[in-house]
Each structure stands twice: as C-alpha cells, then as structure tokens.
Motif scaffolding. Structure first.
Motif, short mmCIF file in Angstrom:
data_model
loop_
_atom_site.label_atom_id
_atom_site.label_comp_id
_atom_site.label_asym_id
_atom_site.label_seq_id
_atom_site.Cartn_x
_atom_site.Cartn_y
_atom_site.Cartn_z
N GLU A 779 0.80 -1.29 -0.07
CA GLU A 779 0.21 0.15 0.15
C GLU A 779 0.93 1.30 0.08
O GLU A 779 2.12 1.19 0.34
CB GLU A 779 -0.87 0.14 1.09
CG GLU A 779 -0.22 0.11 2.56
CD GLU A 779 0.11 -1.26 3.12
OE1 GLU A 779 0.54 -1.37 4.40
OE2 GLU A 779 0.07 -2.40 2.38
N ASN A 780 0.04 2.45 -0.29
CA ASN A 780 0.81 3.56 -0.33
C ASN A 780 1.18 4.03 0.94
O ASN A 780 0.33 4.15 1.90
CB ASN A 780 -0.17 4.78 -1.10
CG ASN A 780 0.67 6.14 -1.36
OD1 ASN A 780 1.37 6.40 -0.60
ND2 ASN A 780 0.21 6.70 -2.41
N ILE A 781 2.32 4.48 1.35
CA ILE A 781 2.73 4.59 2.85
C ILE A 781 1.97 5.86 3.21
O ILE A 781 1.68 6.19 4.28
CB ILE A 781 4.41 4.95 2.87
CG1 ILE A 781 4.99 3.59 2.35
CG2 ILE A 781 4.68 5.48 4.34
CD1 ILE A 781 6.50 3.82 2.38
N ALA A 782 1.95 7.06 2.34
CA ALA A 782 1.38 8.39 2.82
C ALA A 782 -0.35 8.08 3.01
O ALA A 782 -0.82 8.74 4.06
CB ALA A 782 1.56 9.40 1.64
N ASN A 783 -0.99 7.02 2.42
CA ASN A 783 -2.47 6.79 2.87
C ASN A 783 -2.54 5.97 4.02
O ASN A 783 -3.75 5.46 4.20
CB ASN A 783 -3.00 6.29 1.37
CG ASN A 783 -2.94 7.38 0.19
OD1 ASN A 783 -2.82 8.56 0.65
ND2 ASN A 783 -3.03 6.99 -0.95
N ASN A 784 -1.51 5.34 4.53
CA ASN A 784 -1.76 4.46 5.69
C ASN A 784 -0.86 4.82 6.84
O ASN A 784 -0.66 4.18 7.60
CB ASN A 784 -1.17 3.22 5.04
CG ASN A 784 -2.11 2.46 4.00
OD1 ASN A 784 -3.21 1.93 4.34
ND2 ASN A 784 -1.97 2.70 2.64
N MET A 785 -1.01 6.24 7.08
CA MET A 785 -0.05 6.43 8.33
C MET A 785 -1.26 6.46 9.44
O MET A 785 -2.41 6.95 9.45
CB MET A 785 0.27 8.04 8.37
CG MET A 785 1.25 8.17 7.20
SD MET A 785 2.98 7.41 7.63
CE MET A 785 3.37 8.15 9.04
N MET A 786 -0.90 6.01 10.50
CA MET A 786 -1.95 5.68 11.60
C MET A 786 -1.33 6.22 13.04
O MET A 786 -0.14 6.34 12.90
CB MET A 786 -2.02 4.10 11.82
CG MET A 786 -2.83 3.31 10.57
SD MET A 786 -3.16 1.89 10.79
CE MET A 786 -1.35 1.17 10.78
#
Length: 817
Positions: A779-786
């Motif tokens: 997945e895209n790292i920027a879209n999966n920051m938690m």
C-alpha cells in the motif's frame, strides 16, 4: 538468428526537418488552411448576407416608416393645443400662490376679529386668570387650524406689557412680558387640557422685549385691525414677526396720551410663509419666489431657507433688502430689475391687488401687489424659467420621437426574435458541426424546431453523429485525450527523449486515401488491429495543436512519423481464468455475459486512464497493458502506475465480489467460476522505443520493447506465490519512498534493449538477460499513516511483513519452510 537491438534511433531522412520539403510543406499548408477556415468562422457566415439580417431589415423598415408618419400627424395636431395649455399653466401657478396668501391672511384676520369680539364682551382685563384662559383657548384654536403660521396669541396694553401663549421651540408656552423681562411657563399636556397646566414659577426668564412698535401701531389706528411692519428681535433671532393687531378703543380717557387701552394680537412667523413659497417653487422646476414689504423694501419671505433675511451682530439687526440679494438663484432677477429701473415697487404696480407680467432674459417674472384693509402692502414676485413653458412643446416632440423610437425598438426586438427563432436551429447545427469537428461528441444539445426542413436536417445529423461515435470507440485513448484536452505534461528529469526520427512516408501508398491507423501497444512488433479515420480529422486537430507547438516547439507532432527512445512505466493486468471462462461460453454461461464482465473491466481501466493519463494498449489474449509517459510526457509516472495499479485491484475485486455474482446468478457453478477468476498485475520500468510508424496515409503508435516476454516471467511469479502485483527492482528504487515493497523472487529478464522474442531469435548464453529482483507492491505509505498510540500492534505487524528478510527472496523463505 541474431538478436535485434536498438541502441540509438537516428533520423532516416533529414530533409523533413526543413520547411522546404514537399511533405512538410503539405502538412503546413493543411494546418494553415484549417486555421483560416476554423479560426474566422464568422467570415463564413456574413451577417449582411444572412437570413437574420434581411428579416430584421424588412420588419424594421416597415415599422419605421409607419411610426414616422404617425409622429408627423400627431405633432401637427397637438402642438397648438400644447402652447395654449402652457400659457394657462403659467397663470394658474402664480394665481395659486396669490390665492393661498390672500386666503391665509384673510382667515387669520377673521379669527382675530372673532376672538377680539369675545374679549370685548366677556373679558375683565384686570382678571389675569380669565385673560390667560381666553388667550390659551384662542391660541389652541389657531394651533389646530393654522399650526406653524400663528406663533403667538396675546393681549397687550399701552404700557408695553403683554400676556399670552407662544409656540416656543415647538412647545406651547405661557408668555408674560413685563416692563422688566420675559417670563415663560411651559404648558404641559397641551392637547388634552383646555387650560395651561403650568407651574407657579417661570421655567425660563429672558431679557426685556421692546413692544413699542406695537403700541405705536395701535396709537396710529385705534379701533382698527392692522398689520405691523415686519420686525426681528435680537433676543429671539429665530423668528421674523408680522403682528396682526386689533386695537381696542378705550371706554374713557387714557393716561399717557395713548389712543387705546388694550389690544389683541397674533404674531405670524415669516418662516411659515417662506416654507409655503419653498413648497410651491419646488413644484415648478427652476422657479423662484420671494415677497417684499413695499414700504421698507425688506425681504419678508423667500423660498430658499439658506438665504438670510437679516444680519444680526450682537444687538444690532440689519435687514436685507430685495435689491441686495446676492444668491445666484435670485441675483439675475434683481439685477435686471435694477437695469430696468424697477427699484420703486410702488411705481412698478401702482394699483393694489393688480398683477403684471415681465419678460426678462431667461425668465417670465410675475408680480402681484397684495394690499389689504389691515394695511398689509406686499409685492409677491414669482419667476419661472422660459424653458418651463417651451419645455412642454419640446417634451411633446421628444415624447413623440421617443415613442417612435420605442415602437421602432419593439419592432426591432420583434424582428430580431423572429429572425432568431428562424435561424436559431441553423446556428445550433453550426455549433454542433464545430463540436464534431473537434471530436466533442458528448452532450450534443440539438434544439427542437418547428420547421420540417430543419427537423429532417437534424435527423440526418443525429444519424451521422451516431456513426462517428461508433468509429470514435476505436480511436486510441491517448489520441482522444490530446485532441480534446491538449494537456502537455513536462518531461521528468532524467527521462528526456534521446532522439527523434521522422521517417519519410512512402509516396507510393497515397492511393489508399488520406487515412491514419489508430495506435495500440506492441511489445515485439506493432499491432495491426487498428481503425482508420480520415485525414480531415488529422487536419482538424492542427489548429488546436499549432499554438502549443509554438510554445513547445521541441515536442514531436503527435501525427508525425517518429521514434523516441525514452523510459516509460508499463502496467500489465492479467485476467487469470479467462481461458476457462471462454470454454464455458457455449455450455455454462453465454458469451454475452462474458462481454458484460469484460466491459466492467474496461470501464475501470478507462476510468483510470482518464484520470491518470495512461495509455491503454491492445487486449491480447488475457492481458491488458497500460503505459505511462509513452504517448505524452508525464511527471512521476512510476508512482502514477503504482497507485493506478492499486486502484485498479480494488475496483476489480469489488466488482468481482459485488456485481458479478448477481450477473452470473447464485449457483454452485457461479462459485466455481468466481474461484477461477483472479487479477494478477506486473509493472515494468524500462527504456523503450515508441512513436508513430508506418506511412503518411497509415500510421500506428507502437511501443517496441522486451516487456511482453518479461511480463510473462513476472506473472508466473505472481501465480506461483499467490501474489496480486509484482514490480521490478528498477521500479522499486524509484518508488520505495512512497510505497511498501518486499523482495519475493529473483528472475532473469530480457535486457531492456532486446526487442525480439527469445522464441524467434538466436539468443545464446546469458548476454541478453539480466538478473532482476522481483518485489511485491504494497500500500501507499502516505495513505496508511496511523496513530501510533491506537494502532501500535497493527503497525508493528505491517512493518514486520514488509521489512523482515529484505535481502532474502520470499520464494527462498517458502522453500525453507
């Protein structure tokens, strides 16, 4: 067979780079011809020769001639009547002022006589309470009928004393003038009571007020009703008074040699008269009016409140004479009166209650000498600009002409509306043809028409557009995108084109007509499954591209023959299980269902390409390719391909799980079919040769590369390891900062400069192969920051999945287990 390599693409014919070459000259002439015809479409439809122009002209001429005749007849009939009406109007305007003034002072005189008669019969002048009550009631009566005109109602004696009620700043107030001062008592609840509700002590005390002029007036006319000369007192500078006195004859001898003992009087405010003049002059545009006291030449009233009637400096009062008026509105009148020797008003109109009209330079000046039995002798002057009386004639003329213009305007509007109604469908068709010329075939709005011929023409046009849409479906997406949007993406740094080759077309092929072939992807050779569209479409796009070529002159024309060596990103979507599905088309499911399922796939593919600028290649067997930075230059095309791949996986799996079961129906066979269908993806980042190849009549956009063979090798890895998408090491380095990846395998892939399939070539040894690490795309790292505090465990597992054993392929880990 030796392998075919392209290490450099060079121009095969440099003549086409010069403007004098016949082929280049023909291309330039076609472009200029289209620019002239399309860029100045208004010249094609000349307004003076159009149907709209002649309809407007004919209707407008008929209306204009008719209106002009009517105007001429109306003016000749009504102008004499208008002149007579203007003269009568001038007389009535001045007569209204005279009548109002006479009537007002007559009513005040009658009221004064009535109150005086009551005083003589009933009043004990030594009874101050009774005197207060009677003067209060008399004042209240005049307040009701002449509010603003009567300022004071009072009873006085020959000693200079006075007792009555005054309008003091809008508040009725009891006034007691003694020989020493003035005492003021405010009357409360004036409207509700018939007496002055006041305090026993004065509310205000002023200085001495001289009433000697009233005493002198009554001494000169005992037993008569007289108007005094106008006067202003320094203690009350806001009022200019004219007093109406009823002088009562004494019943016996009077001390001091006076001829009277008491008097009853009204003080009239000249300000009220001035307001009346102002009101009347406002009703007559540009008019001026003022009243002069003939005996003193003092201004008594004037219609302009800004003009002062007296100059007061301390206790000194200097009245203003009418010949001393310096106001710009009145000075032309007084100046001309002096020039004509009209300084003595008694000689201007010797007879009382007579009127005279004088023709001054710019005005008609009406004068009336108002004389009454009460010794009121005033001159009422009323000046009206001459323009006001000739204006009626001018206005009637302008009204006639204006009405004519309005009628002609309405006629013109009607003619325009009629002409628009008639020609609107034709202009609509012109616009629609222009849209079709630009290949804008969506949302064509055909206006309905009541004309049979236009309906027939619109029907034929609709059929033509329907056929063009069928042909348009075979035009490559990248070509449509450039034709419609003309979006020119900048070249990515490091991926600049290395060389351009413009190939001379074979002139022997011109016999086939001006056609060009739509483009598809080709890995080892060009695809021949292409559709043709006319050279006129080629030419119609030249205007839109010409301005861009001037701005970006280094870019290759999208219709010219050329080859470019550049780095691109290619995405391959493998429809696993399509072969088994096609075998079931004759038994289990129909071919129409397979077509619907493939349409769903291509809907998602086309949606992705429209938003990301990808170029859809040919659908060969069970693979669809999408290339980035091929047909047009794009920034960050590696990340666009990776993100597009993840988007496509999500959409296809959603369609597979949600829509297709309802299409296939619920059965055991449906579950079996769904288990067969899977979507596998592979992405390459290679240097390729791409561009338009063929002849001038038949062109094909081709991508020459080793991608086809390498995709087969990479897709075998996805199937064997059960993965969704894999990428090469070269692409992984370009996107590793934006996406999660992990090493899954190592493969020998054909070198990016090998363009021939190993099955058809004499490839010996490993010189044509290169070892390449294969990575799974996450997945895209920027879209999966938690949030670390909430999802710490999930984040840890995710990192372990993508970061553990980065140097060991997944296949080795699987085999070791």
């Amino acid at each position: 067979m030796s392998s075919f390599k392209i290490s450099k693409v060079v121009p095969q014919d440099s003549e086409l780079h010069t403007p004098n070459h016949p082929e280049a000259q023909q291309h330039q002439d076609d472009e200029e011809s289209y620019q002239e015809s399309e860029g100045d479409i208004s010249k094609k439809i000349r307004f003076c020769g159009s149907i709209k122009f002649w309809l407007i002209l004919i209707i407008s001429l008929i209306v204009t001639i008719t209106v002009l005749l009517l105007v001429a007849i109306s003016l000749s009939s009504f102008v004499p009547s208008i002149v007579e009406m203007s003269q009568n109007l001038r007389t009535s305007e001045f007569k209204e002022i005279i009548t109002f003034t006479e009537q007002t002072f007559r009513e005040v005189s009658i009221a004064s006589d009535s109150i005086t008669y009551q005083l003589v019969k009933t009043l004990d002048f030594n009874n101050y309470d009774e005197a207060e009550l009677l003067t209060f009631q008399g004042f209240k009566t005049e307040w009701k009928y002449h509010q603003g005109l009567i300022v004071t109602s009072y009873i006085g004696d020959n000693l200079g004393r006075c007792f009555g009620v005054i309008n003091w700043g809008g508040q009725p107030t009891l006034l007691n003038i003694t020989t020493a001062n003035q005492q003021l008592y405010t009357c409360h609840n004036f409207d509700q009571l018939d007496y002055c509700n006041r305090s026993s002590t004065p509310d205000e005390v002023l200085g001495f007020f001289d009433l000697s002029n009233l005493v002198e007036a009554c001494d000169s006319s005992p037993g008569a009703q007289i108007y005094t000369k106008s006067y202003i007192d320094a203690t009350m500078p806001q009022f200019t008074f004219i007093s109406l006195l009823n002088c009562l004859k004494p019943s016996g001898p009077v001390n001091g040699g006076h001829q009277f003992e008491h008097y009853f009087g009204f003080d009239l405010s000249v300000e009220t008269v001035s307001k009346f003049l102002s009101k009347k002059t406002k009703e007559v545009s540009g008019s001026k009016s003022f009243i002069v006291e003939i005996d003193t030449s003092f201004l008594v009233a004037i219609d302009d409140p800004a003009v002062s009637l007296a100059d007061i400096e301390g206790s000194n009062i200097k009245r203003v004479e009418y010949l001393q008026l310096t106001n710009p509105r009145f000075s032309p009148i007084t100046t001309e009166m002096v020039a004509r020797g009209m300084t003595n008003l008694k000689t201007v109109i010797p007879k009382c209650n007579s009127r005279a009209l004088f023709d001054f330079n710019d005005d008609y000046v009406s004068m009336y000498r108002l004389c009454t039995e009460s010794k009121l002798d005033w001159m009422i002057i009323f000046a009206v600009p001459k323009w006001n009386y000739i204006r009626s004639i001018i206005i009637s003329f302008i009204a006639s002409v204006g009405g004519a213009i309005i009628i002609m305007g309405i006629g013109l509007i009607v003619s325009v509306l009629v002409s628009i109604k008639i020609v609107k469908p034709f202009y609509n068709l012109i616009e629609l043809f222009e849209s079709v010329a630009h290949m804008d075939l969506d949302d064509l709005n055909i206006l309905s028409s009541s004309f049979t011929e236009v309906k027939h023409l619109q029907g034929q046009f609709t059929q033509m557009v329907g056929r063009i849409k069928l042909y348009r479906a075979f035009i490559p997406a990248h070509l449509l995108s450039q034709l419609e949007h003309r979006n020119e993406n900048a070249l990515e740094p490091g991926d600049k084109q290395k060389s351009v080759s413009t190939i001379r077309p074979d002139k022997s092929n011109r016999g086939f007509g001006e056609k060009q072939q739509s483009s598809h992807f080709s890995f080892s050779k060009s695809d021949h499954s292409s559709s043709y569209h006319s050279h006129s479409h080629n030419t119609s796009s030249m205007k839109n591209t010409s301005s861009r070529r001037k701005k970006y002159s280094q870019n290759v024309d999208m219709f010219s023959l050329h080859l470019v060596k550049k780095k691109i990103t290619i995405l391959c979507c493998h429809l696993e299980g399509l072969s088994e599905l096609l075998k079931m088309s004759d038994t289990t499911i129909g071919s129409d269902i397979i077509v619907r399922m493939l349409s769903d796939v291509f809907d998602h593919v086309n949606a992705l390409c429209r938003t990301s600028g990808g170029h859809v290649g040919a659908f060969e067997n069970d693979c669809i390719t999408i290339s980035y930075n091929a047909s047009s230059n794009q920034d960050k095309h590696q990340e666009k391909a990776a993100q597009g791949c993840l988007f496509l996986i999500e959409k296809l799996n959603t369609t597979k799980q949600g829509k297709w079961p309802s299409v296939l129906g619920s059965s055991h066979q449906t579950k079996e079919i769904m288990s067969l269908l899977n979507f596998r993806f592979a992405i390459l980042y290679n240097e390729v040769c791409c561009g338009n190849i063929g002849t001038n009549e038949m062109k094909n956009f081709a991508i020459i590369s080793s991608a086809r063979t390498n995709f087969e090798i990479m897709l075998e890895t996805t199937k064997r390891l059960g993965l969704s998408v894999v990428i090469t090491e070269r692409l992984q380095k370009a996107i590793k900062g934006s996406f999660n990846t992990r090493l899954v395998d190592e493969k020998s892939l054909l070198h990016e400069e090998v363009y021939t399939s190993p099955i058809l070539s004499d490839i010996n040894g490993n010189n044509e192969y290169e070892e390449m690490r294969i990575y799974e795309l996450g997945e895209n790292i920027a879209n999966n920051m938690m949030d670390e505090w909430m999802y710490e465990l999930q984040e840890k597992e995710r990192k372990e999945r993508w970061n553990v054993n980065m140097n060991q392929p997944l296949i080795d880990i699987v085999n070791s287990k």
